[in-house]
Structures are given as C-alpha cells and as structure tokens.
Design a protein around this motif. Structure first.
Motif, PDB file in Angstrom:
ATOM      1  N   GLN A 143      36.876  35.253  50.440  1.00 34.37           N
ATOM      2  CA  GLN A 143      36.010  36.302  50.981  1.00 34.37           C
ATOM      3  C   GLN A 143      36.114  37.567  50.125  1.00 34.37           C
ATOM      4  O   GLN A 143      36.793  38.522  50.501  1.00 34.37           O
ATOM      5  N   PRO A 144      35.447  37.575  48.959  1.00 30.61           N
ATOM      6  CA  PRO A 144      35.566  38.733  48.059  1.00 30.61           C
ATOM      7  C   PRO A 144      34.988  40.017  48.641  1.00 30.61           C
ATOM      8  O   PRO A 144      35.295  41.096  48.160  1.00 30.61           O
ATOM      9  N   GLU A 145      34.180  39.917  49.700  1.00 27.82           N
ATOM     10  CA  GLU A 145      33.622  41.123  50.303  1.00 27.82           C
ATOM     11  C   GLU A 145      34.729  42.020  50.871  1.00 27.82           C
ATOM     12  O   GLU A 145      34.552  43.222  51.009  1.00 27.82           O
ATOM     13  N   ALA A 168      30.332  42.576  45.215  1.00 26.77           N
ATOM     14  CA  ALA A 168      31.284  41.523  45.588  1.00 26.77           C
ATOM     15  C   ALA A 168      31.686  40.720  44.354  1.00 26.77           C
ATOM     16  O   ALA A 168      32.854  40.342  44.194  1.00 26.77           O
ATOM     17  N   GLY A 169      30.753  40.474  43.458  1.00 25.28           N
ATOM     18  CA  GLY A 169      31.058  39.746  42.220  1.00 25.28           C
ATOM     19  C   GLY A 169      32.034  40.506  41.336  1.00 25.28           C
ATOM     20  O   GLY A 169      32.950  39.924  40.756  1.00 25.28           O
ATOM     21  N   VAL A 170      31.854  41.821  41.233  1.00 27.33           N
ATOM     22  CA  VAL A 170      32.772  42.652  40.443  1.00 27.33           C
ATOM     23  C   VAL A 170      34.172  42.603  41.047  1.00 27.33           C
ATOM     24  O   VAL A 170      35.174  42.461  40.336  1.00 27.33           O
ATOM     25  N   ARG A 171      34.258  42.702  42.383  1.00 26.59           N
ATOM     26  CA  ARG A 171      35.571  42.632  43.046  1.00 26.59           C
ATOM     27  C   ARG A 171      36.227  41.278  42.812  1.00 26.59           C
ATOM     28  O   ARG A 171      37.428  41.195  42.580  1.00 26.59           O
ATOM     29  N   TRP A 172      35.442  40.199  42.853  1.00 27.24           N
ATOM     30  CA  TRP A 172      35.966  38.845  42.634  1.00 27.24           C
ATOM     31  C   TRP A 172      36.474  38.703  41.206  1.00 27.24           C
ATOM     32  O   TRP A 172      37.567  38.178  40.978  1.00 27.24           O
TER      33      TRP A 172
END
Length: 128
Positions: A82-84, A105-109
């Motif tokens: 859950q990268p959110e 969310a992609g950047v955090r992942w």
C-alpha cells in the motif's frame, strides 16, 4: 527417550519420524546460521513465501511450520502493498510539474525500493 520412533511429549506418546526430524533440524540450523549474518531481503521474502533457502522445499514441511515476518519486515511488506500510506516524498525542484495522486504514490513506492537497495522500473502503459 522413546523407543521405536515413539516419544513421550506432555504425557502423550507421539510417533516421531527420525529421518524427517533430522532433515528439519538441519534446515532450522541452516536458517539460524543465515539469520545470524543477516538475510538478504529477497531471501526473507522467499522464506515467507514457503521457499526454502536450499530449494529442497518439501510441501510436507509446510504442514507443521509457520514463518512470520518480524516487525521491520512486516512494515516494509505493508508499505510495498500500500504505497499510498508511505511518507510524502518530493521528487525535487527539478521536476517542473504537478504530480497526480497515483504518480505521487509511484514516487513514494520508488523511494521505498531505493531505501531497500532494490531497483525498479515504473512504466506507463499510455506512452507518456
């Protein structure tokens, strides 16, 4: 000490397969030895998935054992799923754009994978 494959455990006689027990003890010793030096992330995931370190994964072994992630690995797995929920990360002032929520969310992942020393490729199927 029991006789002929029997062992008294908590007041009950239990049949013990000495060959299987020996095999399992060797596997535990190998895991314990590996854990002392630190398991690489991918090996920890393999163990959680039920794949042994020596690739001899006997399905019967899964009938009596369970492997549970410790707090650190459980947190990392949750973040991967859950990268959110990851901390807000800015891609930096070099990016002259506003990111949409799924892009954030992609950047955090990607940042999480970088922290773990893993590589990744985040692709966009719309060709942007």
């Amino acid at each position: 000490q029991g006789a002929d494959g029997l062992q008294l455990i908590r007041g009950r006689w239990v049949e013990v397969d000495k060959k299987k027990l020996s095999h399992l003890l060797k596997r535990f010793e190998a895991m314990e030895k590996a854990a002392k030096t630190g398991l690489p992330f991918n090996e920890a995931l393999r163990l959680l998935a039920g794949v042994s370190l020596d690739d001899s994964g006997d399905p019967a072994d899964r009938d009596w054992s369970q492997l549970v992630a410790g707090p650190w690995l459980a947190d990392i797995l949750q973040e991967l799923r859950q990268p959110e929920g990851l901390a807000q990360i800015s891609p930096g002032p070099e990016l002259k754009a506003s990111l949409r929520p799924y892009q954030q969310a992609g950047v955090r992942w990607l940042y999480l994978l970088t922290r773990l020393g893993l590589g990744a490729c985040l692709a966009d199927d719309m060709g942007l």
